[in-house]
Design a protein around this motif. Structure first.
Motif, PDB file in Angstrom:
ATOM      1  N   ALA A 100       0.822  -1.217   0.000  1.00 59.17           N
ATOM      2  CA  ALA A 100       0.000   0.000   0.000  1.00 59.17           C
ATOM      3  C   ALA A 100       0.850   1.259   0.000  1.00 59.17           C
ATOM      4  O   ALA A 100       0.366   2.331  -0.350  1.00 59.17           O
ATOM      5  N   ASP A 101       2.124   1.150   0.396  1.00 60.00           N
ATOM      6  CA  ASP A 101       3.004   2.307   0.524  1.00 60.00           C
ATOM      7  C   ASP A 101       4.194   2.205  -0.420  1.00 60.00           C
ATOM      8  O   ASP A 101       4.525   1.136  -0.933  1.00 60.00           O
ATOM      9  N   ALA A 102       4.842   3.347  -0.621  1.00 65.10           N
ATOM     10  CA  ALA A 102       6.094   3.421  -1.382  1.00 65.10           C
ATOM     11  C   ALA A 102       7.173   3.970  -0.460  1.00 65.10           C
ATOM     12  O   ALA A 102       6.935   4.918   0.289  1.00 65.10           O
ATOM     13  N   LEU A 103       8.342   3.363  -0.516  1.00 64.97           N
ATOM     14  CA  LEU A 103       9.487   3.791   0.296  1.00 64.97           C
ATOM     15  C   LEU A 103      10.623   4.199  -0.625  1.00 64.97           C
ATOM     16  O   LEU A 103      11.035   3.422  -1.489  1.00 64.97           O
ATOM     17  N   VAL A 104      11.128   5.420  -0.452  1.00 68.53           N
ATOM     18  CA  VAL A 104      12.298   5.889  -1.191  1.00 68.53           C
ATOM     19  C   VAL A 104      13.386   6.209  -0.179  1.00 68.53           C
ATOM     20  O   VAL A 104      13.159   6.984   0.757  1.00 68.53           O
ATOM     21  N   SER A 105      14.556   5.607  -0.369  1.00 62.76           N
ATOM     22  CA  SER A 105      15.694   5.844   0.521  1.00 62.76           C
ATOM     23  C   SER A 105      16.784   6.590  -0.231  1.00 62.76           C
ATOM     24  O   SER A 105      17.080   6.264  -1.388  1.00 62.76           O
ATOM     25  N   VAL A 106      17.356   7.591   0.411  1.00 60.08           N
ATOM     26  CA  VAL A 106      18.503   8.312  -0.134  1.00 60.08           C
ATOM     27  C   VAL A 106      19.677   8.058   0.812  1.00 60.08           C
ATOM     28  O   VAL A 106      19.654   8.498   1.964  1.00 60.08           O
ATOM     29  N   ARG A 107      20.682   7.331   0.336  1.00 57.24           N
ATOM     30  CA  ARG A 107      21.814   6.932   1.172  1.00 57.24           C
ATOM     31  C   ARG A 107      23.092   7.594   0.666  1.00 57.24           C
ATOM     32  O   ARG A 107      23.268   7.792  -0.540  1.00 57.24           O
ATOM     33  N   ASP A 108      23.963   7.903   1.584  1.00 54.59           N
ATOM     34  CA  ASP A 108      25.302   8.327   1.208  1.00 54.59           C
ATOM     35  C   ASP A 108      26.300   7.607   2.100  1.00 54.59           C
ATOM     36  O   ASP A 108      25.960   7.153   3.191  1.00 54.59           O
ATOM     37  N   ASP A 109      27.530   7.477   1.607  1.00 52.53           N
ATOM     38  CA  ASP A 109      28.582   6.808   2.381  1.00 52.53           C
ATOM     39  C   ASP A 109      29.576   7.826   2.935  1.00 52.53           C
ATOM     40  O   ASP A 109      30.761   7.560   3.045  1.00 52.53           O
ATOM     41  N   GLY A 110      29.037   9.004   3.280  1.00 51.33           N
ATOM     42  CA  GLY A 110      29.885  10.078   3.787  1.00 51.33           C
ATOM     43  C   GLY A 110      30.154   9.960   5.271  1.00 51.33           C
ATOM     44  O   GLY A 110      30.102   8.876   5.864  1.00 51.33           O
ATOM     45  N   ALA A 111      30.391  11.108   5.898  1.00 51.47           N
ATOM     46  CA  ALA A 111      30.852  11.143   7.286  1.00 51.47           C
ATOM     47  C   ALA A 111      29.770  10.783   8.293  1.00 51.47           C
ATOM     48  O   ALA A 111      30.068  10.413   9.424  1.00 51.47           O
ATOM     49  N   GLY A 112      28.494  10.874   7.916  1.00 49.00           N
ATOM     50  CA  GLY A 112      27.437  10.601   8.870  1.00 49.00           C
ATOM     51  C   GLY A 112      27.319  11.692   9.916  1.00 49.00           C
ATOM     52  O   GLY A 112      27.990  12.732   9.855  1.00 49.00           O
ATOM     53  N   MET A 113      26.475  11.456  10.903  1.00 51.02           N
ATOM     54  CA  MET A 113      26.282  12.434  11.984  1.00 51.02           C
ATOM     55  C   MET A 113      25.773  11.702  13.218  1.00 51.02           C
ATOM     56  O   MET A 113      25.414  10.519  13.151  1.00 51.02           O
ATOM     57  N   SER A 114      25.723  12.398  14.323  1.00 50.29           N
ATOM     58  CA  SER A 114      25.206  11.794  15.546  1.00 50.29           C
ATOM     59  C   SER A 114      23.686  11.707  15.465  1.00 50.29           C
ATOM     60  O   SER A 114      23.044  12.500  14.768  1.00 50.29           O
ATOM     61  N   PRO A 115      23.069  10.755  16.176  1.00 46.52           N
ATOM     62  CA  PRO A 115      21.606  10.696  16.202  1.00 46.52           C
ATOM     63  C   PRO A 115      20.969  11.991  16.694  1.00 46.52           C
ATOM     64  O   PRO A 115      19.899  12.370  16.230  1.00 46.52           O
ATOM     65  N   GLU A 116      21.645  12.669  17.628  1.00 45.19           N
ATOM     66  CA  GLU A 116      21.112  13.942  18.128  1.00 45.19           C
ATOM     67  C   GLU A 116      21.052  14.979  17.012  1.00 45.19           C
ATOM     68  O   GLU A 116      20.075  15.725  16.895  1.00 45.19           O
ATOM     69  N   ALA A 117      22.128  15.033  16.202  1.00 45.13           N
ATOM     70  CA  ALA A 117      22.149  15.988  15.092  1.00 45.13           C
ATOM     71  C   ALA A 117      21.078  15.644  14.063  1.00 45.13           C
ATOM     72  O   ALA A 117      20.451  16.536  13.476  1.00 45.13           O
ATOM     73  N   ALA A 118      20.849  14.338  13.846  1.00 46.80           N
ATOM     74  CA  ALA A 118      19.816  13.921  12.897  1.00 46.80           C
ATOM     75  C   ALA A 118      18.434  14.341  13.376  1.00 46.80           C
ATOM     76  O   ALA A 118      17.615  14.853  12.596  1.00 46.80           O
ATOM     77  N   ARG A 119      18.156  14.139  14.668  1.00 45.43           N
ATOM     78  CA  ARG A 119      16.858  14.545  15.208  1.00 45.43           C
ATOM     79  C   ARG A 119      16.676  16.058  15.130  1.00 45.43           C
ATOM     80  O   ARG A 119      15.587  16.549  14.847  1.00 45.43           O
ATOM     81  N   ALA A 120      17.759  16.792  15.367  1.00 50.03           N
ATOM     82  CA  ALA A 120      17.681  18.255  15.288  1.00 50.03           C
ATOM     83  C   ALA A 120      17.378  18.704  13.861  1.00 50.03           C
ATOM     84  O   ALA A 120      16.574  19.614  13.641  1.00 50.03           O
ATOM     85  N   ALA A 121      18.016  18.059  12.875  1.00 52.04           N
ATOM     86  CA  ALA A 121      17.771  18.416  11.473  1.00 52.04           C
ATOM     87  C   ALA A 121      16.323  18.142  11.092  1.00 52.04           C
ATOM     88  O   ALA A 121      15.672  18.951  10.417  1.00 52.04           O
ATOM     89  N   LEU A 122      15.787  17.008  11.543  1.00 53.01           N
ATOM     90  CA  LEU A 122      14.413  16.654  11.210  1.00 53.01           C
ATOM     91  C   LEU A 122      13.424  17.592  11.900  1.00 53.01           C
ATOM     92  O   LEU A 122      12.349  17.866  11.369  1.00 53.01           O
ATOM     93  N   ALA A 123      13.809  18.109  13.064  1.00 53.26           N
ATOM     94  CA  ALA A 123      12.942  19.037  13.792  1.00 53.26           C
ATOM     95  C   ALA A 123      13.110  20.485  13.347  1.00 53.26           C
ATOM     96  O   ALA A 123      12.435  21.378  13.848  1.00 53.26           O
ATOM     97  N   GLY A 124      14.036  20.719  12.408  1.00 54.24           N
ATOM     98  CA  GLY A 124      14.249  22.071  11.900  1.00 54.24           C
ATOM     99  C   GLY A 124      15.238  22.887  12.695  1.00 54.24           C
ATOM    100  O   GLY A 124      15.372  24.085  12.468  1.00 54.24           O
ATOM    101  N   ARG A 125      15.966  22.231  13.617  1.00 53.53           N
ATOM    102  CA  ARG A 125      16.931  22.972  14.438  1.00 53.53           C
ATOM    103  C   ARG A 125      18.354  22.824  13.917  1.00 53.53           C
ATOM    104  O   ARG A 125      19.243  23.539  14.348  1.00 53.53           O
ATOM    105  N   GLY A 126      18.591  21.897  13.013  1.00 55.31           N
ATOM    106  CA  GLY A 126      19.942  21.672  12.508  1.00 55.31           C
ATOM    107  C   GLY A 126      20.159  22.375  11.195  1.00 55.31           C
ATOM    108  O   GLY A 126      19.403  23.262  10.792  1.00 55.31           O
ATOM    109  N   ASP A 127      21.206  21.925  10.479  1.00 57.81           N
ATOM    110  CA  ASP A 127      21.517  22.570   9.202  1.00 57.81           C
ATOM    111  C   ASP A 127      21.189  21.665   8.030  1.00 57.81           C
ATOM    112  O   ASP A 127      21.734  21.812   6.952  1.00 57.81           O
ATOM    113  N   GLY A 128      20.296  20.682   8.229  1.00 58.78           N
ATOM    114  CA  GLY A 128      19.844  19.866   7.108  1.00 58.78           C
ATOM    115  C   GLY A 128      19.064  20.721   6.130  1.00 58.78           C
ATOM    116  O   GLY A 128      18.256  21.562   6.517  1.00 58.78           O
ATOM    117  N   VAL A 129      19.303  20.507   4.837  1.00 58.29           N
ATOM    118  CA  VAL A 129      18.669  21.340   3.814  1.00 58.29           C
ATOM    119  C   VAL A 129      17.223  20.891   3.621  1.00 58.29           C
ATOM    120  O   VAL A 129      16.947  19.904   2.961  1.00 58.29           O
TER     121      VAL A 129
END
Length: 351
Positions: A277-306
Motif C-alpha cells: 500500500a506504501d512506497a518507500l524511497v531511501s537516499v543513502r550516502d557513504d559520507g561522514a554521517g552524523m550523531s543521532p542527536e544531530a539527525a533529530r535536530a535536522a528533522l525538527a528544523g533545528r539543525g543545518d539539514g537542507v
C-alpha cells in the motif's frame, strides 16, 4: 427540478469557503428549499452553526449540538422520531452525517412538521443534500491544503549555495565545453521553473525523479568523478504522488554532508521499494554521517539539514502522521533518509 437545481447550486460559493457559522448561515436557506423541510440545521461535531425555519429556531445558532441533534451510532443517514420540538411545531428529523476525507465533520438535520410521516424519499433527499455539502467541504479542504503546500514549496529552502555553484559550473564550461554549458543552463532553467511553479503542489514520483536527475547533472558538473550516483526504483511506485520538491532536498542534503571531508568523493544511492500500500524511497550516502542527536535536530528544523523539516511537515500534512521522513545515521557510517508515502490517498492528486 429548476428550483431544486437553483437551491443546490446556490450553496456552492458559500460552502467552498469551509464550514463555519457565517458560511452555514448563508447555505441553510437553500438547503431547506432543496429538502423541502420545515426547518434545517447545519452543525459541526460540537455546535449548531446555523438554522433556518420558524423564527424561534434560528435563535439556537451557536448552541451545543445536543440541544437539537443527536448523532447516530454510525455514519449513516437516520430518522430520529424523538427529535421533536413541540413549541416550534416540529416533529421528527432526518439526520445525515457530513463526511470529509473519511471522517465525520458535522451533521445536516432536516425537521418536518408534527404529525407528518417521514417518507423514504425524504431520507434520500436529505442524504443527497448532505453529500453535496460534504463534497463542497472536501473541495474547500483540498484547495486550502494545496495553497498551503504551494506556499511551503516556495519556502522549500533550495540552497542559495546550489544556485551560485550551479551557475558557476555553467560559466566554467562556456569556453571549454560550450555545448555542455548550454545543456546545463537548460537543466538549471527547467529545474528552477519546476521548483517555483505554484500551481503544482503535488507531482508523481516519476516527475520528481526526472527533475532530481536535472539537479544531479548540475552537481556532477561541479564535482566531477567525486560524485557517484546509483538509482534503482521499482516501476510500480513511480505513479505515487508526493508534494513537489520532497525528494530533491534529501539528495542535496546527502551531497552536501556526504562530500564534506570526503577526499575520495561520495556515492549517493536513490532506492525505491514497493511496500504494497506504501512506497518507500531511501537516499543513502557513504559520507561522514552524523550523531543521532544531530539527525533529530535536522528533522525538527533545528539543525543545518537542507529542507528536511520542511519536507517532513509537508508529507505529514498531506498524508497524516504515519508518513514522513526517517533518518538512520552514525558518525563515520554515512546517512540514510527514508521517505514513506501511500501509493494512493484520497484528495491528493498530481497536477
Amino acid at each position: 427540478m429548476r428550483a431544486a437545481l437553483h437551491a443546490a447550486t446556490a450553496t456552492l460559493p458559500h460552502l467552498r469557503r469551509g464550514l463555519s457559522q457565517s458560511t452555514a448561515a448563508k447555505a441553510v436557506p437553500h438547503l431547506r428549499a432543496l429538502t423541502q423541510s420545515t426547518a434545517l440545521a447545519l452543525a459541526d461535531r460540537e455546535t449548531l452553526l446555523a438554522l433556518d425555519g420558524p423564527g424561534a429556531i434560528r435563535s439556537l445558532a451557536g448552541s451545543p449540538l445536543g440541544e437539537l441533534i443527536e448523532e447516530g451510532p454510525d455514519d449513516r443517514v437516520h430518522v430520529d422520531p424523538r427529535l421533536e420540538v413541540p413549541k416550534l411545531h416540529l416533529g421528527g428529523a432526518v439526520v445525515a452525517p457530513l463526511i470529509v476525507r473519511g471522517e465525520r465533520v458535522g451533521s445536516l438535520a432536516a425537521f418536518y412538521a408534527r404529525g407528518r410521516r417521514i417518507r423514504p424519499e425524504d431520507t434520500r433527499v436529505v442524504g443527497d443534500a448532505a453529500s453535496l455539502v460534504s463534497a463542497q467541504l472536501e473541495l474547500a479542504a483540498v484547495e486550502e491544503q494545496e495553497e498551503r503546500l504551494a506556499r511551503a514549496a516556495l519556502r522549500a529552502q533550495i540552497s542559495p549555495h546550489f544556485v551560485y555553484n550551479a551557475l558557476a559550473a555553467v560559466a566554467g564550461y562556456i569556453h571549454s565545453r560550450p555545448e555542455e554549458a548550454r545543456e546545463l543552463l537548460t537543466d538549471f532553467a527547467e529545474f528552477t521553473r519546476y521548483a517555483f511553479r505554484r500551481e503544482r503542489p503535488y507531482v508523481t514520483l516519476a516527475d520528481e525523479l526526472h527533475y532530481v536527475e536535472k539537479y544531479l547533472n548540475l552537481e556532477r558538473a561541479r564535482f566531477g568523478d567525486r560524485l557517484r550516483v546509483r538509482l534503482e526504483v521499482a516501476p510500480e511506485i513511480l505513479p505515487a504522488v508526493v508534494p513537489v520538491l520532497s525528494l530533491q532536498p534529501l539528495v542535496e542534503n546527502a551531497i552536501r554532508h556526504g562530500i564534506e571531508g570526503a577526499a575520495g568523493g561520495v556515492t549517493i544511492e536513490i532506492l525505491g521499494q514497493d511496500l504494497g500500500a506504501d512506497a518507500l524511497v531511501s537516499v543513502r550516502d557513504d559520507g561522514a554521517g552524523m550523531s543521532p542527536e544531530a539527525a533529530r535536530a535536522a528533522l525538527a528544523g533545528r539543525g543545518d539539514g537542507v529542507g528536511l523539516n520542511n519536507v517532513h511537515r509537508r508529507l505529514e500534512s498531506s498524508f497524516g502522521p504515519g508518513y514522513g521522513l526517517g533518518i538512520d545515521t552514525a558518525p563515520g557510517e554515512g546517512t540514510e533518509v527514508r521517505l514513506t508515502v501511500p501509493k494512493s490517498h484520497p484528495g491528493v492528486r498530481a497536477a
